[in-house]
Design an enzyme around this catalytic site. Structure first.
Site, short mmCIF file in Angstrom:
data_model
loop_
_atom_site.label_atom_id
_atom_site.label_comp_id
_atom_site.label_asym_id
_atom_site.label_seq_id
_atom_site.Cartn_x
_atom_site.Cartn_y
_atom_site.Cartn_z
N GLY A 38 -25.30 26.70 -28.94
CA GLY A 38 -24.13 27.00 -29.77
C GLY A 38 -23.97 28.49 -30.01
O GLY A 38 -22.87 29.04 -29.93
N CYS A 39 -25.08 29.15 -30.29
CA CYS A 39 -25.04 30.58 -30.57
C CYS A 39 -24.69 31.38 -29.32
O CYS A 39 -24.01 32.40 -29.39
CB CYS A 39 -26.38 31.04 -31.14
SG CYS A 39 -26.76 30.21 -32.71
#
Length: 155
Positions: A46-47
């Site tokens: 996600g990051c």
């Protein structure tokens, strides 16, 4: 639980090391608008998506007067690996002590897979040229967030 920032609040000052260990300070950006985004950990799916989205839109945002700083609890060495692996252009800084994360309300209790845990709350704070908070967004999604910011800012 740390206090969430509200529009009109003075953005907490900070100086944190970037991926090369050089100090990055919010004060150095005075007179520019700054998008400060907080993410849990470098090199996670996600990051990575979020950092790549910011990198892909960096020139566009800069053209509208916005600088972008990504803050995570990672150490500079990990940020450097993240930057190299994903060819990131966005400025990444580390806050291993979580002092800045806490000051911005981006560290505290959150729900993760139905459980309450303490950790980084994915957040974005938009700081105006005067150093005041224009927008404070908490519990944001990694995917599609940059497009939403651009739309919300009317860019």
């Amino acid at each position: 639980m740390s206090e969430r920032l509200q529009p009109g609040d003075t953005a907490p000052a900070f100086t944190l090391p970037d991926a090369d260990g050089n100090p990055v300070s919010l004060a150095d950006r005075k007179g520019r608008k700054v998008i400060v985004y907080f993410y849990p950990a470098a090199l996670t799916p996600g990051c990575t998506k979020q950092a790549c989205d910011f990198t892909d839109n960096l020139d566009f945002l800069a053209g509208h007067g916005y600088d972008v700083i990504g803050v995570s609890p990672d150490k500079p060495e990990k940020l450097a690996k993240f930057r190299e692996k994903e060819d990131l252009k966005v400025t990444l800084v580390g806050d291993p002590e979580k002092e800045v994360l806490t000051a911005y309300g981006a560290y505290g209790e959150k729900k993760l897979y139905g459980k309450t845990v303490t950790g980084v709350i994915r957040s974005t704070v938009i700081v105006g040229e005067d150093g005041r908070v224009e927008r404070a967004l908490y519990n944001v999604k990694a995917t599609g967030h940059v497009a939403k910011i651009i739309k919300d800012l009317g860019l």
